[in-house]
Write a protein that holds these residues in place. Structure first.
Motif: not given
Lengths: 292, 399
Positions: B170-172, B174, B168
């Motif tokens: 990491l997605a933030l 990116i 999560v």
């Protein structure tokens, strides 16, 4: 309406790629209980190999075959050379080592090939075919869908019907018992990694031509999408990866088509957080064992 | 050495199993100390607990501020960057090392602090406020923004095990450039937000240059944040974080609300990251998504792992390493006569390559990092026969 159909069809083709990549994450998770954050970086190395081979021989198919071989070789090298040394018992150390691997692989690619984006050619027409005047899928999308379905069917057969598949499943679920019964558990772990890395390399190779092109970072976003897919479907479930991939692919295609490409990463983040808040184990998860 | 000091060897701060942790009740006002073999000299042995912490923190801060007079302006600028990074790594080391939650997105939390600072500072400038008042209000706005985001992430993260939270976050990080360009009216897209120049206050203008002033501000903010983190680490919350990480089931049976502890840990680390981002914004007078990439986020993880997870001193060393090593490597590349093509490829990439290798090596061969290695050496030198009973990283038992 035409636009909606087109977006749905493209979303399915993209979703098939996401599903393949997510499947590779599920394979490693089931074999080693590691979410391999380096999967994207490993796959992009294999795509660089394919790019070089295609450049040398002029044949797309030789490149595709070399990507599969290179992917398996990288999986072997990573498992035997790095992951085997991860301290057991802490779930974080595997993730941290994988992150180190991402940094090493991407910067090594940057040093070897530079940061410029290289366009990749495919021997297919990328213009959509029109069915009854409605543009739907391009021949390349059809090729992607066919490959994805074939690979998934092949993996399902491998795991369900062959002795190797049985050994892979057995050593993942009960390593101690399998070892007593004569299964070479550590070899099965290596095979799992090789299989998974080859599938990831294939997925990355299929995706890169539809994106801007090849650069050391071209799989960063693919990894986040595939991670979302694996979470939506449940990290333990190959059918979940398939369904999750199609869901995420269609959602992304609709968001990109109607709201613009910049919104897509935000949509993924929102989807990920919502799924994790509502159903932390994924849609296809079994009930967790009660702990306290 | 008296009986009491020998017993203080196994303070709750160093207790490795939840059982030990539970026996040493957090309510007892026993001073918590770092492991120290008997016989090592210690300054001011009478001073313990919070007063000692404050005295040590104040003297280190004075030392650091005095040190700025020895440095030239560029070194002071680098010192300011190190201090701001130390803010973020200090919180991150607490989060990963003590509570066992891995965040790959701390750069996004720093960016939140930076944007909070920049937007508030600009609004205050328009309202005619400036000087110290503007800085303090903007800093608190930055901390509040980062804390809010950290709270939300922590709420999502408390229900998740390691790899999910890592994904999560990491997605933030990116999604950060997308957020800044979708809400371009506020965040100004890729070019980011600039703030007004903050000069040296008139009273000090004859004495110090602007870089030194910036270093002072960085050091002061970092000192406050780090002192707070050390107090948390030694206090009740730190003990509970260790207990939840060591064995969540046992901790819950002992009455620790594991969910709350995890959320609190994430919020604490978000606050310190936000303060670091605000200071960085103050020093560089701008905040943009290009400064808070995934690569920077991973560098923060490298800093805390190399320094030793859970160790504040290790986080300080890590902050120095991740700020200075890329610069050193860059200067090294410039010094060697290379074709410009090769130089361009090496710049940036070589540092990341070194850091990635370091991350793998430390985790696989040298778990515990610098702090763990030092601790092991100290134990060995004091009890040659004693087995290394302390786990550098409290590990979660397999279920």
């Amino acid at each position: 309406m035409d636009r909606l159909l087109f977006l749905l069809a493209t979303g399915l083709a993209r979703g098939a790629i996401f599903a393949l990549f997510a499947l590779s994450l599920v394979l490693i998770w089931r074999a080693a209980r590691i979410v391999n954050f380096a999967q994207g970086a490993m796959a992009v190395v294999a795509v660089y190999v394919a790019f070089a081979v295609t450049g040398l021989t002029g044949s797309y198919w030789a490149g595709l075959a070399s990507a599969l071989v290179a992917g398996a070789a990288i999986g072997f090298a990573v498992e035997r050379g790095v992951m085997r040394f991860a301290p057991q018992g802490s779930p974080l150390s595997g993730v941290i080592i994988a992150i180190g691997l991402v940094m090493v692989l991407q910067s090594a690619l940057g040093i070897a090939f530079g940061a410029q984006v290289r366009p990749m050619q495919v021997p297919f027409d990328e213009r959509p075919i029109e069915i009854a005047g409605v543009p739907v899928l391009s021949p390349y999308d059809l090729f992607v869908l066919t490959v994805a379905v074939a690979v998934m069917a092949g993996l399902a057969l491998l795991f369900a019907r062959t002795s190797l598949g049985l050994q892979l499943r057995a050593s993942a679920f009960a390593p101690e018992v399998s070892r007593l019964l004569g299964v070479r558990v550590s070899r099965m772990l290596t095979v799992g990694w090789m299989l998974s890395a080859a599938v990831a390399a294939l997925a990355a190779l299929l995706l890169v031509p539809t994106e801007l092109g090849l650069s050391p970072h071209s799989t960063d976003v693919l990894f986040v999408y595939a991670f979302t897919v694996a979470v939506v479907g449940g990290l333990d479930s190959p059918p979940g990866a398939l369904v999750g991939g199609l869901i995420v692919g269609v959602v992304m295609s609709l968001v990109t088509g109607y709201l613009g490409a910049t919104v897509a990463p935000i949509a993924v983040l929102v989807l990920l957080v919502v799924v994790l808040l509502v159903r932390p184990g994924g849609i296809f998860s079994a009930r967790q064992v009660r702990q306290a | 050495m008296s009986e009491t000091t020998t017993r203080a060897e196994t303070t709750p701060a160093e207790a490795t199993t939840p059982g030990e942790a539970a026996r040493a009740s957090p309510r007892m006002p026993r001073p918590l100390r770092t492991l120290r073999p008997p016989g090592t000299p210690r300054l001011l042995p009478r001073l313990t607990g919070l007063p000692r912490l404050l005295v040590v923190a104040a003297s280190l801060t004075v030392l650091a501020v005095a040190g700025t007079f020895l440095l030239d302006p560029y070194r002071n600028y680098q010192l300011a960057l190190v201090a701001a990074t130390f803010c973020a790594t200090g919180g991150l080391t607490l989060l990963i090392g003590l509570s066992g939650q891995l965040s790959l997105g701390h750069a996004a939390l720093m960016a939140t602090g930076g944007y909070g600072y920049a937007l508030t500072a600009n609004a205050l400038t328009e309202a005619g406020v400036d000087g110290v008042a503007r800085f303090v209000v903007s800093l608190f706005a930055a901390i509040a923004a980062a804390a809010l985001l950290g709270l939300l992430l922590g709420l999502a993260g408390a229900r998740l095990s390691g790899p999910y939270l890592a994904g999560v976050t990491l997605a933030l990080v990116i999604a950060l450039p997308a957020v800044t360009s979708v809400f371009g009216g506020v965040f100004r897209g890729d070019q980011g937000v600039q703030i007004a120049y903050d000069g040296v206050p008139p009273a000090l203008r004859a004495l110090i240059a602007v870089e030194q002033w910036q270093a002072w501000v960085s050091i002061l903010v970092t000192a406050v944040v780090i002192t707070w983190l050390v107090a948390i680490r030694r206090g009740r919350l730190g003990l509970r974080m260790r207990a939840v990480h060591g064995d969540e089931t046992a901790a819950r049976l002992a009455g620790v609300r594991s969910g709350r502890v995890k959320v609190a840990a994430f919020t604490v680390s978000a606050v310190s990251a936000g303060a670091g981002g605000a200071v960085l914004c103050f020093v560089t007078q701008s905040v943009s998504p290009g400064a808070y990439t995934l690569a920077f986020s991973l560098l923060l993880v490298v800093a805390v792992v190399v320094g030793g997870l859970g160790s504040i001193g290790g986080a300080a060393v890590g902050a120095v390493v991740v700020v200075l090593l890329p610069w050193l490597i860059g200067t090294g590349i410039d010094a060697v006569d290379l074709p410009s093509e090769v130089e361009q490829r090496l710049s940036g990439n070589l540092a990341v390559l070194v850091f990635g290798g370091l991350l793998i090596l430390v985790t696989a061969v040298w778990p515990g990092g610098l702090a763990g290695a030092l601790r092991r050496r100290r134990i060995r030198s004091s009890h040659p026969a004693a087995p290394p009973a302390l786990h550098p990283i409290p590990t979660e038992p397999e279920r």
